[in-house]
Design a protein around this motif. Structure first.
Motif, PDB file in Angstrom:
ATOM      1  N   PHE A  79      -6.310  -4.810 -11.044  1.00  0.00           N
ATOM      2  CA  PHE A  79      -5.334  -4.432 -10.014  1.00  0.00           C
ATOM      3  C   PHE A  79      -4.309  -3.446 -10.571  1.00  0.00           C
ATOM      4  O   PHE A  79      -3.954  -2.459  -9.908  1.00  0.00           O
ATOM      5  N   SER A  96      -3.726   0.294  -9.247  1.00  0.00           N
ATOM      6  CA  SER A  96      -2.399   0.657  -8.741  1.00  0.00           C
ATOM      7  C   SER A  96      -1.871   1.912  -9.439  1.00  0.00           C
ATOM      8  O   SER A  96      -1.197   2.739  -8.820  1.00  0.00           O
ATOM      9  N   VAL A 141      -4.301   1.534  -4.340  1.00  0.00           N
ATOM     10  CA  VAL A 141      -3.953   0.363  -3.535  1.00  0.00           C
ATOM     11  C   VAL A 141      -3.688   0.808  -2.097  1.00  0.00           C
ATOM     12  O   VAL A 141      -3.114   1.872  -1.857  1.00  0.00           O
ATOM     13  N   ASN A 142      -4.111  -0.014  -1.142  1.00  0.00           N
ATOM     14  CA  ASN A 142      -4.038   0.278   0.288  1.00  0.00           C
ATOM     15  C   ASN A 142      -5.004   1.396   0.673  1.00  0.00           C
ATOM     16  O   ASN A 142      -4.768   2.149   1.610  1.00  0.00           O
ATOM     17  N   TYR A 161      -6.120  -5.517  -2.044  1.00  0.00           N
ATOM     18  CA  TYR A 161      -5.916  -4.066  -2.061  1.00  0.00           C
ATOM     19  C   TYR A 161      -5.539  -3.455  -0.720  1.00  0.00           C
ATOM     20  O   TYR A 161      -5.054  -2.327  -0.685  1.00  0.00           O
TER      21      TYR A 161
END
Length: 246
Positions: free
Chosen positions: A97, A101, A106-107, A186
């Motif tokens: 993660f 990031s 992320v997203n 995520y």
């Protein structure tokens, strides 16, 4: 299926009434409209398709290389690859993660798709075992006809691995379609959500509409059931052949 057709008051009655007095088919229309399930389905189909294509291509190439080609440290590299299967996914979840990031992924769907474009140990092992069952005379005949290693793989051997590839397609579809932890980690934008995250909307902090959740879950199960029913004989054949040495 039984719960999805019940009224709210019938969900928890005891003894269980498997067939409700009144079949509430409108639970399905409510479940699929109270949250944007159409978008969630399209998102999940898109992610799942790319992951399946990535796994079939990359694992087929890796499995062919480990089974038919000669190169330095082949056995060592194969053992190292298999050893990664012993590492629980939860162990690398935080560093992964952090890594994504820092890439500002992320997203987005990238953390869910990009890792699956590279060969994974289990699928590579499955295809490697299948390639080892094919006669070596096929490679020799292809080389006599002037085929390169790539042409031998693409035109001669890969078409023979359809049973194993079908098994991988089904396994990967089930894994991607039902993936909950990855999207939960995520994805933040509601427009990017998948079906598994959409189901969680029905579970409230103080009240859960179980009949709607079960209706949405029943619909979400249909693609998996159809795929498994269609590909069942190929799955069994693909797994069976990987255990035969020729």
């Amino acid at each position: 299926l039984s719960t999805s057709l019940k009224q709210t008051k019938e969900v928890w009655i005891y003894p269980v009434k498997w067939i409700p007095d009144q079949l509430m088919w409108e639970n399905y229309s409510r479940a699929l409209t109270v949250v944007p399930f159409r978008r969630y389905f399209l998102n999940t189909i898109f992610i799942t398709t790319l992951r399946i294509v990535g796994q079939v291509v990359s694992c087929s190439i890796a499995g062919y290389a480990f089974a038919r080609l000669r190169f330095p440290f082949k056995k060592l590299l194969f053992m190292l690859m298999l050893s990664t299967m012993m590492l629980p996914g939860i162990v690398v979840q935080i560093p992964t993660f952090v890594y994504f990031s820092k890439l500002r992924w992320v997203n987005t769907w990238l953390p869910l798709i990009v890792p699956m474009l590279f060969a994974t140990p289990f699928n590579t092992f499955l295809l490697r075992q299948f390639y080892m069952t094919l006669p070596g005379d096929l490679d020799e005949a292809a080389r006599l006809d002037g085929c390169t290693n790539w042409q031998t793989f693409r035109k001669v051997l890969f078409p023979l691995t359809i049973p194993a590839v079908t098994a991988i397609v089904v396994f990967q579809f089930m894994d991607s379609w039902n993936d909950y932890m990855g999207p939960l980690l995520y994805l933040q934008d509601n427009d990017l959500y998948t079906v598994s995250l959409g189901l969680s909307f029905f579970q409230g902090k103080y009240k859960t509409e179980w009949q709607l959740m079960m209706a949405a879950s029943t619909v979400a199960m249909i693609p998996s059931l159809i795929l498994y029913a269609v590909a069942q004989k190929y799955i069994i054949g693909g797994i069976a052949f990987t255990g035969i040495k020729g």
